[in-house]
Design an enzyme around this catalytic site. Structure first.
Site, PDB file in Angstrom:
ATOM      1  N   GLU A   1     -14.127   3.100  -3.065  1.00 61.05           N
ATOM      2  CA  GLU A   1     -12.263   3.062  -3.726  1.00 61.05           C
ATOM      3  C   GLU A   1     -12.939   3.275  -5.299  1.00 61.05           C
ATOM      4  O   GLU A   1     -11.424   3.338  -6.064  1.00 61.05           O
ATOM      5  CB  GLU A   1     -11.380   2.124  -3.519  1.00 61.05           C
ATOM      6  CG  GLU A   1     -10.754   3.341  -2.556  1.00 61.05           C
ATOM      7  CD  GLU A   1     -11.160   3.195  -0.655  1.00 61.05           C
ATOM      8  OE1 GLU A   1     -10.898   4.109   0.031  1.00 61.05           O
ATOM      9  OE2 GLU A   1     -12.626   2.505  -0.455  1.00 61.05           O
TER      10      GLU A   1
ATOM     11  N   TYR B   1     -13.961  -0.163  -7.270  1.00 61.52           N
ATOM     12  CA  TYR B   1     -13.547  -0.971  -7.846  1.00 61.52           C
ATOM     13  C   TYR B   1     -14.782  -1.477  -8.263  1.00 61.52           C
ATOM     14  O   TYR B   1     -15.772  -1.275  -8.136  1.00 61.52           O
ATOM     15  CB  TYR B   1     -12.701  -1.688  -6.813  1.00 61.52           C
ATOM     16  CG  TYR B   1     -10.930  -0.982  -6.284  1.00 61.52           C
ATOM     17  CD1 TYR B   1     -10.268  -1.699  -7.403  1.00 61.52           C
ATOM     18  CD2 TYR B   1     -10.758  -1.023  -5.200  1.00 61.52           C
ATOM     19  CE1 TYR B   1      -8.694  -0.953  -7.061  1.00 61.52           C
ATOM     20  CE2 TYR B   1      -9.882  -0.412  -4.815  1.00 61.52           C
ATOM     21  CZ  TYR B   1      -8.549  -0.487  -5.744  1.00 61.52           C
ATOM     22  OH  TYR B   1      -6.736   0.000  -5.406  1.00 61.52           O
TER      23      TYR B   1
ATOM     24  N   GLN C   1       4.774   8.231   0.486  1.00 63.89           N
ATOM     25  CA  GLN C   1       5.740   7.856  -0.460  1.00 63.89           C
ATOM     26  C   GLN C   1       6.325   6.660  -0.413  1.00 63.89           C
ATOM     27  O   GLN C   1       7.520   6.288  -1.376  1.00 63.89           O
ATOM     28  CB  GLN C   1       7.513   9.426  -0.184  1.00 63.89           C
ATOM     29  CG  GLN C   1       7.186  10.518  -0.383  1.00 63.89           C
ATOM     30  CD  GLN C   1       8.208  11.330  -0.926  1.00 63.89           C
ATOM     31  OE1 GLN C   1       9.078  11.017  -0.500  1.00 63.89           O
ATOM     32  NE2 GLN C   1       7.715  12.090  -1.635  1.00 63.89           N
TER      33      GLN C   1
END
Length: 836
Positions: free
Chosen positions: A166, A168, A341
Site C-alpha cells: 500500500e 508504506y 463511509q
C-alpha cells in the site's frame, strides 16, 4: 454438514493450524488510541473470533516513534505497552480464535513532522517532506520491526503481519519510483528488496519457529515506477526463504488513482494477481479486496486462486459471517456494500470506525442488544433504511413490531440507490433486511399509507416515524417548468431525460444522478473487463505497476453539474471515495461548476451566473444556458416530514413518539441507521423524578451542561446558553421547513421560545446509552392553548450542544406557538436557514 467446504477446511501451518481459510484483514479502527481502547478492541475482536474467523489481523501498530501515522498514534516499543494488548489476545483466545498484530511503519505517508522514507520524496497525498533514512537508521528500523514482533509475542499474539504493501515504508524501499538511494539499500532490485527480506529474517530469528509471520506483499502497485510481476514473484520467493509463514496480497498504493476496495470495484476484481503468484512459493497465499460473500470466497479457493481469503470490512458488517456460512445461513449475512463511509472515511478523519450497515461495529461495549424487560407494541412508519434498522433491532430485543409503508416494497431510498451504476450492492442490504424481518417476525404492511386516525385507536406503546426524505423544490424562478425533474422522477419513475442535462446540486445525490445519466450499458462494478478498461488496469501485467491507458465509453448524455458553494464540486463527498466519483464523471466529460447562482428556468433552458476568477478573453461573470426542450434540471433532496403534524404529537401522555430519519446524503441512511438502532436503547428517568436526577449513563460533560440548562430554564434567563452551544449547532422546530444553522440562530430561537411559553415545566428526561443524546419531555401553555412536547438535544463529548430540536403537540398548541414566534422574530431567523 459444513457448507462451503473449502472455505471451512482447516489449514495446517506445521506448528499450529487455523480452523478455516478466512483471514480478517487488518483495519485501523481508531480504538487503538481511544480511551478504554484495549477493552473495546477486546470486545470487537472477540466477537469476530466467536463468529469463527480463522485468523484475525489487528490494525497497524508502529514499531517506533517515526513510524506512527501521527503524534499519539499506536506503537509498541516496550513491555509495559505490550501488557495492554493482553486484554485483546486473551479475549480472542477465550473464543477459540487466533490473532496476529500488524506491524506498520507509515513512512512518507505519516502526518507528522518527523516522517522518514528511503529517499526525500514527498508523497502526493501528504504535505510533509520526509527525511531520507541514513544507513544506520535503516539498520535501526529493521531492529525495531523485529523487536516489535517479540513484544507482540510477549503480549500473547499468535503472530504478526509485516506490512509491506500500500505504499508504506517497506513498499517505498522496494519501488524504484520512491527509492533513489545509491547505497546498499537502493539501486538494483536485489538491493531494494533487501529491506523487507532483512526484516523478515531477523524477526524469525528472534521469535522462533512456532510463531506466525505474515508478509503483506504489494502484488500490484498501480503506480508509475511500481514493481513488475517478475519482481513480485522474486520477492515472494525471497520472503518465503527468509522465514515467512503466509503471504498476503496487497493491492495498490494510497496515492494510486485507481479504486481498489470501493463499491465501484467488482467482487474479487484483483484475485487474478494472487493467482499469478500461486505455484511459485510453497507457503499459503491469501487473496484480498472486495470478497464479501461466501460464494465468491469458495469459488476462489476451488478454482485455485489462493489458499486463503482475506475479508476486512465484511467482518465489520457481520461478525458472524463465517459461522453463518458454515451453518448454511448465508442468506442471513449482513453484506458489506463497500461504501467506505463509516470505516475508512472515519479512520482518515480521526474517528472511531463503524459500519454503515452494522452500527455496532467497534461499539460492542456501548450498543448491546439485550432482551427487553417490558415488551411493547411498536408501530414503525416507513420501511427505509432507518425504519428497517429500528424494526429489526426492536424485534431482536423482544418487542412486537408492526412496520408500515405506502410503497409496494421495503427499502425506501435503497431502491433508488440500487439503480445507480456502481451501487448494486444495495440489493444485498435489501435481501438482508427482508430476511431479518422474516426471522424476527416483524409484521410488514406494505401499500399502507398510515395516519394518526389509524394509529391512535390501535393503542401502540411507541410510534417511530421513519418517513424519509422528499425532493426539495429549489428557490429558482421557473422551477415548476415542464423541463424540471426531481431525482425521484429520474431514478425511481424512469421519466424521459434529454441529451443535455443540468444537475442542480452537487452533493451525493447529484453525483449519483449524473453517474446514472451518463452511463452506457452494464456497470463496471458487475463487469470486471469493463472496469479494467475504464480504469486502465493491465491484467496481462505487461508493464511495471500493472497500468495501461484507460478506455472510457462515450457518455450517454452531456451533463453539467452545478453547485452554489464556491468550494470544489464534490468536496463534501467521502474522503476515500469522493475522488473516485469525480474522476469517473470527468472521464465521462461531465462539466462541474461551483459558485453558481441560479437566475431562472424558461423555454430556453436554465440560466445561471458563475462567479469565478477573471481570465483572459472571458468575463468574470458568465451567463450559461442549457437550451432546448430536452434539457432537464434535477433537484436536490431535503429531509421531508410528510407524516406532518397530523400525528406528530397527538395521543395520550404515556405514548412516546420517536423519529428515525433517513438521510439525503451520499448513501441513504448514512448515519441514521446508527441513530435508529440506538433509539432502541434510551433509558428514561421516572416521570416523577426531579430534573436534577439524570439517567445514570449520562455523559459527565453532558450532565454539567444539563445542570446549567435547567438552572437557566428555572430562571427563564438563557444568558449563559452561549457557553454550552457549539458554533456549528443546528436548530429545528415543527414550525420551520428547514433547519437553522449556527450558535446565534439556536440561541435566538430558544431565547424567544422560552419567552413565548407560559407555565413551562419538564416532566421526564431520557438519555441514550452513550449518554450524549438527551430527550426532555415538557408541558406549557400559550394563552388558553395547552401544549406538550419534547426537546431533543444532541451533545458532543465536551458537553456542547450540536443539535436542538423542539417538537410540539397538539395542532392548536403548535399553531399558537407558530403565530407568536412569527410575531416576535419576523425576518430574523430566515437568514440562518441551512443553505442548499
Amino acid at each position: 454438514m459444513s457448507h462451503y467446504p473449502h472455505l471451512n477446511s482447516p489449514l495446517d501451518l506445521g506448528f499450529t493450524s487455523l480452523r478455516n481459510r478466512v483471514v480478517m484483514g487488518s483495519m485501523h479502527v481508531g480504538l487503538e488510541e481511544a480511551p478504554n481502547g484495549f477493552e473495546r478492541m477486546a470486545a470487537f475482536y472477540a466477537e469476530r473470533a466467536r463468529g469463527e474467523v480463522g485468523l484475525i489481523v489487528t490494525g497497524g501498530i508502529a514499531p517506533n516513534e517515526r513510524g506512527r501515522p501521527m503524534k499519539g498514534g499506536a506503537m509498541l516499543v516496550n513491555e509495559d505497552e505490550a501488557e495492554h494488548h493482553r486484554a485483546v489476545t486473551r479475549a480472542v483466545h477465550a473464543e477459540g480464535g487466533k490473532i496476529a498484530m500488524q506491524i506498520l511503519h507509515f513512512g512518507r505517508y505519516a502526518y507528522q513532522a518527523e516522517l522518514v522514507a528511503p529517499s526525500a520524496l514527498r508523497a502526493p497525498i501528504n504535505p510533509f517532506d520526509p527525511h531520507a533514512l541514513m544507513p544506520e537508521e535503516v539498520e535501526q528500523t529493521i531492529s525495531d520491526f523485529a523487536r516489535c514482533a517479540v513484544l507482540a509475542r510477549h503480549a500473547g499474539y499468535d503472530g504478526v503481519e509485516i506490512m509491506g504493501s500500500e505504499g508504506y515504508l517497506i513498499n517505498e524501499f522496494i519501488a524504484a519510483c520512491t527509492n533513489q538511494r545509491e547505497d546498499e539499500w537502493g539501486g538494483s532490485y536485489d538491493s531494494r528488496m533487501r529491506f523487507p527480506i532483512e526484516i523478515v529474517r531477523r524477526t524469525r530469528e528472534l521469535v522462533g519457529r512456532d510463531f506466525i509471520i505474515i508478509y503483506r506483499l504489494s502484488m500490484l502497485d498501480l503506480v508509475e515506477g511500481g514493481s513488475t510481476v517478475e519482481e513480485v514473484i522474486r520477492l515472494a520467493q525471497a520472503i518465503e526463504a527468509a522465514g515467512a509463514t503466509i503471504l498476503n496480497t496487497g493491492i495498490g498504493w494510497h496515492e494510486a488513482r485507481i479504486p481498489t476496495i470501493a463499491t465501484k470495484v467488482p467482487r474479487a476484481a484483483y484475485a487474478w494477481v494472487t493467482k499469478r503468484v500461486m505455484g511459485h512459493v510453497g507457503i499459503p497465499l491469501v487473496t484480498s479486496n472486495r470478497i464479501n460473500t461466501p460464494e465468491v470466497a469458495e469459488r476462489l479457493l476451488v478454482e485455485g486462486y489462493c489458499d486463503m481469503v482475506s475479508m476486512a470490512r465484511p467482518l465489520l458488517a457481520d461478525a458472524d459471517f463465517v459461522r453463518k456460512a458454515r451453518q448454511g445461513r448465508a442468506d442471513e449475512i449482513n453484506t458489506c456494500i463497500a461504501c467506505n463511509q463509516a470505516c475508512l472515511d472515519h479512520t482518515f478523519a480521526g474517528k472511531i470506525t463503524s459500519c454503515l450497515v452494522n452500527p455496532r461495529a467497534c461499539h460492542e461495549t456501548e450498543l448491546t442488544i439485550t432482551p427487553t424487560q417490558i415488551r411493547k407494541r411498536i408501530a414503525v412508519v416507513g420501511a427505509g433504511p432507518a425504519g428497517l434498522s429500528f424494526s429489526v433491532t426492536a424485534a431482536q430485543r423482544g418487542h412486537e413490531v408492526i412496520l408500515f409503508d405506502a410503497s409496494s416494497e421495503i427499502g425506501g431510498q435503497l431502491n433508488i440507490a440500487k439503480k445507480v451504476p456502481g451501487k448494486e450492492e444495495f440489493l444485498e442490504t435489501l435481501r438482508y433486511f427482508a430476511r431479518q424481518l422474516e426471522l424476527h417476525r416483524v409484521t410488514v404492511k406494505l401499500h399502507t399509507r398510515i395516519g394518526a386516525d389509524q394509529l391512535i385507536p390501535a393503542e401502540f406503546d411507541e410510534v417511530v416515524i421513519a418517513t424519509g426524505i422528499q425532493p426539495r423544490v429549489p428557490d429558482i424562478k421557473g422551477s415548476d417548468h415542464p423541463k424540471v425533474l426531481s431525482y425521484l422522477d429520474v431514478l425511481r419513475d424512469d421519466k424521459r431525460v434529454g441529451q443535455r442535462v443540468a444537475v442542480v446540486g452537487a452533493g451525493g445525490i447529484g453525483f449519483d444522478v449524473s453517474e446514472y445519466l451518463t452511463h452506457v450499458g452494464e456497470s463496471g462494478a458487475v463487469a470486471p473487463v469493463k472496469f479494467y478498461e475504464e480504469w486502465g488496469i493491465d491484467t496481462s501485467y505487461a508493464a511495471a505497476g500493472g497500468l495501461r491507458p484507460a478506455k472510457m465509453e462515450a457518455p450517454a448524455r452531456r451533463v453539467h453539474m452545478l453547485q452554489r458553494k464556491a468550494t470544489k464540486v464534490g468536496d463534501q463527498l467521502g474522503k476515500t471515495t469522493g475522488w473516485i466519483h469525480r474522476t469517473s464523471l470527468k472521464a465521462r466529460s461531465v462539466s462541474m461548476s461551483s459558485g453558481v447562482s441560479y437566475d431562472r428556468i424558461d423555454d430556453a433552458g436554465l440560466h445561471v451566473t458563475v462567479n469565478g476568477e477573471a481570465r483572459a478573453g472571458r468575463r468574470q461573470h458568465r451567463d450559461l444556458r442549457w437550451p432546448g426542450t430536452s434539457a432537464r434540471t434535477v433537484r436536490r433532496a431535503d429531509r421531508g416530514r410528510p407524516f406532518g403534524a397530523s400525528y406528530r404529537w397527538r395521543g395520550c401522555d404515556r405514548r412516546t413518539r420517536r423519529e428515525a430519519r433517513d438521510s439525503p446524503g451520499h448513501h441513504p441512511g448514512r448515519s441514521h441507521l446508527k441513530k435508529s438502532n440506538r433509539a432502541c436503547f434510551f433509558s428514561p428517568t421516572s416521570r416523577k423524578s426531579s430534573m436534577s436526577q439524570l439517567p445514570k449513563n449520562t455523559h459527565p460533560a453532558v450532565a454539567r451542561s444539563l445542570k446549567l440548562w435547567h438552572q437557566m430554564i428555572e430562571k427563564k434567563d438563557l444568558g449563559d446558553l452561549h457557553t454550552i452551544v457549539h458554533p456549528d449547532s443546528i436548530f429545528r422546530s415543527p414550525i420551520a421547513m428547514s433547519a437553522y444553522s449556527s450558535a446565534p440562530a439556536l440561541i435566538l430561537a430558544l431565547s424567544t421560545v422560552i419567552q413565548v411559553f407560559e407555565g413551562f415545566a419538564y416532566h421526564r428526561q431520557l438519555a441514550s446509552d452513550e449518554g450524549l443524546d438527551i430527550v426532555l419531555e415538557f408541558s406549557a401553555h400559550i394563552g388558553d392553548k395547552k401544549l406538550k412536547g419534547i426537546d431533543f438535544i444532541r451533545f458532543d463529548a465536551q458537553g456542547q450542544i450540536t443539535e436542538f430540536e423542539v417538537m410540539v403537540r397538539p395542532m392548536s398548541g403548535l399553531q399558537a406557538l407558530a403565530a407568536e414566534m412569527g410575531k416576535r422574530l419576523g425576518d430574523k431567523l430566515p437568514a440562518f436557514k441551512v443553505k442548499a
